[in-house]
Design a protein around this motif. Structure first.
Motif, PDB file in Angstrom:
ATOM      1  N   ARG A 754       9.776  13.801  43.895  1.00  0.00           N
ATOM      2  CA  ARG A 754      10.009  14.162  45.294  1.00  0.00           C
ATOM      3  C   ARG A 754      10.664  15.535  45.399  1.00  0.00           C
ATOM      4  N   GLY A 758       9.150  18.827  47.235  1.00  0.00           N
ATOM      5  CA  GLY A 758       9.911  19.454  48.315  1.00  0.00           C
ATOM      6  C   GLY A 758      10.224  20.913  48.015  1.00  0.00           C
ATOM      7  N   ARG A 783       2.102  10.229  49.583  1.00  0.00           N
ATOM      8  CA  ARG A 783       3.095  10.041  50.641  1.00  0.00           C
ATOM      9  C   ARG A 783       4.194  11.101  50.571  1.00  0.00           C
ATOM     10  N   GLN A 784       4.452  11.644  49.381  1.00  0.00           N
ATOM     11  CA  GLN A 784       5.487  12.666  49.237  1.00  0.00           C
ATOM     12  C   GLN A 784       4.966  14.061  49.580  1.00  0.00           C
ATOM     13  N   CYS A 786       2.060  15.514  47.899  1.00  0.00           N
ATOM     14  CA  CYS A 786       1.312  16.160  46.816  1.00  0.00           C
ATOM     15  C   CYS A 786      -0.120  16.414  47.261  1.00  0.00           C
TER      16      CYS A 786
END
Length: 816
Positions: A754, A758, A783-784, A786
């Protein structure tokens, strides 16, 4: 000596023993023992028991008489020739006395001279022989065969007696001398001077001595007169040869005075202590030594010797001169101020017509500059000019010697020392500060070892310490090495004060112990080097000892390197391509991956052979081939609509990227293939950030300006530095497979993934995850945020034909 002569000699000795101021002496030629009578000791101002050593016996004569007296004694010892001479002695109180010295040889039953017996008489005016005593002395002198011309004259100079030698000198054509004037024998210009000296001698009852030319003009006569009663006893000697020699010497002095070579002439005296005296030096001697002529005349050449004068060469000179042979040596002499200098010294004997040794001539050429040049050349051949430490050549010589002593049970240790991250200092602060650091390191290393151990510099930032075990320090070499290694780590870990900069450094040390097995120099060096690399791999700033397992690994690596070279020559290496997929599931590109199928080893893992290619520098030609192949493949795909949108990622090793021509090679490959630069993606590793960051940023900037896409591979496992990361002209970060593998079960891996995603978004960079093998992993990463994925979930690496077939099938499925 025949019976009559011996009888006369014994009578003379008895006669002189009864005369005042007479002493006797005996020299035993077998034992070398010299014995003096009490009267002779008293004559020299010495206590009654005093007897000089044989080597110093001639020192009691005045300097100008020593050579002649020594020659007479030598002739008496070797040939049995008796002597009867007048000379001056110097008492122990420094007073000069005129004496008459006689000596006769005594032979054994075989006729060999075994000893010399003699007497010395003070012939000061009150001690001159008078009347019949003089006549006895004259006859005895003739019996002894002294060979000297003798005559007596009355106050008018008329000859009253002349021996055979006197007749030969004064009347060479024959004729009776009795009643004739002795003055007629001399050149007219000399007669007045001689007559005047005769009258003064009669009047004052004092002896006299002079030299004048005789009537034949070509001969010089030495005349010595001794008054007795109503007449004069006159001794005459032909000294023409000496005058000629003196004249030749004066001419020689005039010639050699201007020579640049140092010239020293000594008398032909004995070589004991103090040795032959100096009788001449030239101007070059005065200029080079700082001594004036007056300061050295009468002294011995020992004045030029000093603490470093080679004693063995002095012994060689003495041994040669005692054989009356010339000799040549290089010798260290000293000036008056104590400065050493080198001379190429050539010493030769000088003989007269009778083959009698008269002088020694020494000619010395100043070769100080040549010797200094030779020493400098020798130093440069064996020492490192920067650190003043022994270099590789001298280290190998000493290690050879140390290994040769193994048979005696002696053992030692060899330590390889490599500075950690030295290249960073050189690249960031410059080579000048790097050199200063190396000099300080050398000084510190010297302080860590004992006297007799060797600290050497192999080159760059590599140093070696050779610990040799001796009887003076019988310590286990492994234990000694551990102690020294810990001392080195501590000492080199202290801060270094460089101009305007306080530098912190560390080192990695590899150690091998030798002495139990007959190893070669090459083996010992290789073992220590391997141990040093193990210390590097263990995290640096540590010590590692060589062991057999390490050798086995090294041997296997060497075999692998050899096979890899052959594989490169035989085109055994192949390229496979693994698809890369975007968030929408469509293929965005591929990564070019090297594969090696060995005919005997089978499939060799890239994890095995890529590091070997790096170490052997084969990665440079291999990497260039991969780069050109990728560009050629992109050029081929550009003409196929279903493939034209794809890019190819190429891994670039640190060694390949550091090569000075790397940017030019990329440019050439792009221009040659005609591809769009953005479709070529270069994957760089974080190890590029470990050192030379400024050069790295500059090269990346050139590639970025060209339009090439740049990706930072395996992000998070290497040298992560946000301060550097923000300066790099990157397009993408690539999450390492080690974080993806356990991303669903390990909270730390999930947190790292994560964070990387970010960070990339905050820096405006794209993100790709590699090693994706399950749908769940892809969903979590999606979901993060990528954006791209690579892994077995989508496809394994494929040969080009299989890859293109896959691309075509996917394109067809999309159409339907």
């Amino acid at each position: 000596m025949d019976g009559a002569s011996l009888e006369h000699a014994q009578a003379l000795l008895k006669l002189v023993e009864r005369t005042a101021f007479v002493g006797t002496w005996t020299l035993d030629l077998h034992s070398g023992m010299l014995q003096w009578s009490e009267q002779l000791a008293q004559l020299h101002g010495a206590p009654p028991e005093y007897t000089p050593s044989r080597d110093h016996a001639f020192d009691h004569f005045a300097p100008e008489w020593r050579a002649e007296i020594e020659q007479r004694v030598r002739a008496c010892a070797e040939e049995g020739t008796p002597f009867d001479v007048e000379a001056q002695v110097v008492t122990l109180q420094g007073r000069r006395l005129w004496v008459r010295a006689i000596g006769v040889a005594v032979r054994d039953e075989n006729g060999k001279v075994v000893r010399i017996e003699g007497a010395v008489q003070d012939i000061a005016p009150h001690g001159y022989p008078q009347g019949s005593l003089l006549r006895h002395t004259v006859s005895m002198g003739g019996a002894l065969g002294s060979g000297e011309a003798f005559a007596t004259v009355d106050p008018e100079g008329r000859i009253t007696f002349a021996n055979e030698q006197a007749e030969k000198l004064l009347a060479p054509g024959g004729g009776e001398l009795a009643g004739k004037s002795i003055f007629a024998a001399f050149k007219k210009t000399a007669r007045l001077r001689i007559e005047e000296r005769f009258r003064e001698s009669f009047a004052r009852q004092q002896r006299f001595e002079l030299e004048e030319l005789d009537a034949r003009v070509s001969h010089w006569l030495e005349v010595r007169g001794y008054p007795f009663g109503a007449g004069l006893a006159v001794h005459l000697r032909d000294v023409t040869e000496r005058h000629r020699a003196d004249e030749q010497l004066r001419l020689l002095e005039g010639s050699i005075a201007r020579l640049n070579d140092i010239v020293i002439i000594t008398e032909a005296g004995p070589f004991g202590n103090p040795g032959p005296r100096i009788v001449f030096v030239n101007e070059a001697f005065e200029r080079r030594t700082g001594y004036t002529r007056d300061e050295v005349l009468g002294r011995t050449p020992r004045i030029l010797q000093g603490p470093n004068t080679q004693r063995d060469r002095l012994d060689h000179i003495r041994a040669s001169l005692e054989q009356w042979s010339p000799v040549r040596v290089d010798l260290i002499n000293y000036t008056k101020s104590g400065e050493p200098y080198w001379v190429d010294l050539d010493v030769s004997p000088v003989w007269d017509k009778s083959r009698r040794l008269t002088h020694w001539v020494a000619v010395g050429r100043d070769i100080t500059e040549r010797k200094m040049a030779e020493e400098k050349i020798q130093y440069l051949a064996f020492y490192d000019p920067l650190t003043q430490l022994p270099n590789r050549q001298l280290l190998l010589d000493r290690l050879n010697q140390a290994l040769a002593q193994q048979e005696g049970g002696r053992a030692g240790a060899l330590m390889f020392i490599d500075l950690d991250n030295f290249k960073v200092l050189n690249d960031t602060l410059g080579h000048q500060k790097g050199d200063l650091l190396l000099q300080q390191v050398a000084k510190r290393l010297r302080s860590c070892v004992a006297k007799g151990d060797t600290v050497a510099r192999l080159g760059g930032d590599e140093f070696v310490i050779l610990l040799e075990n001796s009887g003076e320090k019988p310590i286990d070499p492994a234990k000694a090495a551990r102690i020294v290694a810990q001392r080195v780590l501590t000492t080199l870990g202290e801060p270094y004060v460089l101009p305007g900069y306080l530098h912190h450094s560390s080192c990695s040390i590899g150690v091998t112990v030798f002495g139990r097995t007959p190893w070669t120099v090459g083996e010992v060096l290789k073992q220590a080097d391997l141990a040093m690399y193990q210390a590097k791999a263990a995290g640096r700033n540590t010590v590692r000892f060589f062991d057999p397992e390490m050798q086995a690994i090294a041997t296997a690596n060497a075999a692998l390197a050899s096979d890899l070279r052959q594989a490169w020559l035989d085109n055994q290496l192949q390229i496979e391509y693994q698809p890369q997929v975007g968030a929408d599931g469509h293929m965005t590109g591929v990564e070019a991956l090297l594969r090696w199928e060995h005919p005997e080893r089978g499939t060799v893992s890239p994890a095995q052979f890529i590091p070997t290619a790096e170490e052997t520098s084969l990665i440079i030609p291999i990497g260039h081939w991969v780069l050109e192949s990728a560009c050629a493949q992109l050029a081929a795909w550009a003409h196929r609509p279903e493939r034209a949108h794809l890019g190819i990622s190429v891994n670039v090793s640190v060694r390949q990227f550091r090569h000075p021509d790397f940017v030019d090679e990329v440019t050439s490959a792009i221009v040659k293939s005609g591809i769009e630069p953005r479709k070529l993606r270069l994957e760089l590793t974080e190890s590029l950030l470990a050192d030379g960051i400024e050069v790295t940023i500059a090269k990346m900037g050139s590639l970025k300006a060209m339009g090439v896409t740049l990706s930072l591979d395996d992000f998070g496992i290497g040298y992560s530095s946000l301060s550097y990361l923000k300066r790099l002209p990157l397009d993408q970060l690539k999450i390492d497979r080690s974080f993806v593998r356990d991303i669903l079960t390990d909270p730390n891996d999930a947190a790292i993934a994560r964070t990387i995603i970010g960070l990339a978004h905050s820096l405006g960079l794209g993100v790709m995850a590699e090693g994706v093998e399950t749908e769940a992993q892809r969903d979590f990463l999606a979901r993060q945020g990528c954006e791209e994925y690579q892994g077995f979930l989508f496809s394994r690496p494929l040969p080009i034909r299989e890859l293109e077939a896959l691309i075509d099938r996917l394109a067809a499925e999309e159409v339907t």
